[in-house]
Design a protein around this motif. Structure first.
Motif: not given
Length: 293
Positions: A217, A241, A243, A245, A260, A262
């Motif tokens: 992240s 993980r 994220e 965009s 978003s 993942t």
């Protein structure tokens, strides 16, 4: 251990398959028995999902990647995901109706604990429970989810408390390794991560197994509980993980919509005699599934 005894050892350690060829290849066959495997990652990375998946898959015979056994699931962060476990059990029974019973949860023994001392007592009860052999299937998997939660507030940062905490680490891991070796079990524990600020050459100058740093992240992190706990486990698997965009063009919309997405990755940080490996995965209703590159 004599040369004669070494000749009697099995050529390979039994492993519990994750049920996905991509992820099994990353872990060189799955989760090994006779040792402790740690799953480390931030909240929402998929640790508990994988643990629940393993407890159901453990009931499959070895010919189908299982261990032909039942599981003990110890949870420390309340509450337990009974609904998700039931969903996985139903899915696996539908896929393997002749191999997994109609009520697979009957072969999963769930217990909650609140602190490290209680865990020690419960592990003693588990050894007696396994030895009595009252279960339909022999216990072949122990899960502790999570180990870090037991030490979150019980110990301070004084030298005396840090010493007691380390002693508790070795007590817990020694008991788990004893159970794993005595009964041929696979042991899986989950761990959390903490933010790390420092040089790019590991934690305090020590590499994190096959990786110089762990990233998730957009943060640099390190496994909770420090190096003392790292010496207590045999293998470490990191679930990350990130994220991202992305712009999505929706018909008749005046502008691009930003969504978003993942991305999840599993990393083999360290394991006996295994090189670094990683794979992307997604979480579906049937559990963790690898994504081919």
């Amino acid at each position: 251990m004599t040369p004669q005894n070494l000749m009697l050892l099995p050529l390979s350690t039994p492993k519990l398959s994750i049920g996905c060829p991509i992820l099994d290849h990353c872990l060189r066959g799955g989760i090994p028995c006779n040792s402790i495997t740690e799953l480390v990652g931030e909240s929402g990375s998929g640790k508990t999902q994988l643990c629940l998946q393993l407890t159901v898959r453990a009931q499959l015979p070895p010919s189908h990647g299982g261990l032909g056994g039942s599981s003990v699931y110890i949870f420390t962060e309340f509450s337990f995901s009974f609904r998700r476990l039931q969903q996985l059990g139903n899915l696996y029974h539908a896929s393997y109706p002749n191999l997994i019973r109609l009520e697979p949860l009957e072969d999963i023994y769930v217990r909650g604990v609140h602190d490290a001392q209680e865990l020690i007592h419960v592990l003693g009860d588990i050894e007696a429970f396994i030895a009595i052999d009252h279960t339909r299937l022999p216990v072949k998997l122990i899960v502790i989810d999570s180990i870090a939660a037991l030490f979150r507030s019980q110990y301070q940062t004084t030298p005396a408390d840090l010493k007691r905490r380390s002693e508790m680490f070795f007590n817990i891991s020694g008991t788990l390794k004893g159970l794993a070796n005595k009964f041929g079990l696979a042991v899986v524990v989950t761990n959390q991560v903490v933010d790390f600020i420092g040089a790019h050459d590991g934690v305090n100058g020590v590499r994190l197994g096959n990786l110089e740093s762990l990233d998730t992240s957009g943060r640099r992190v390190s496994p909770a509980l420090g190096l003392a706990w790292a010496h207590c486990i045999n293998s470490r698997v990191f679930l990350a993980r990130h994220e991202q965009s992305i712009g999505v063009n929706i018909r008749n919309a005046p502008s691009t919509t930003i969504c978003s997405q993942t991305h999840r990755t599993i990393h083999l940080v360290f394991a006996p005699h295994l090189a670094y490996a990683s794979a992307e995965f997604v979480i579906r209703k049937e559990g963790l599934v690898g994504v081919s590159g």
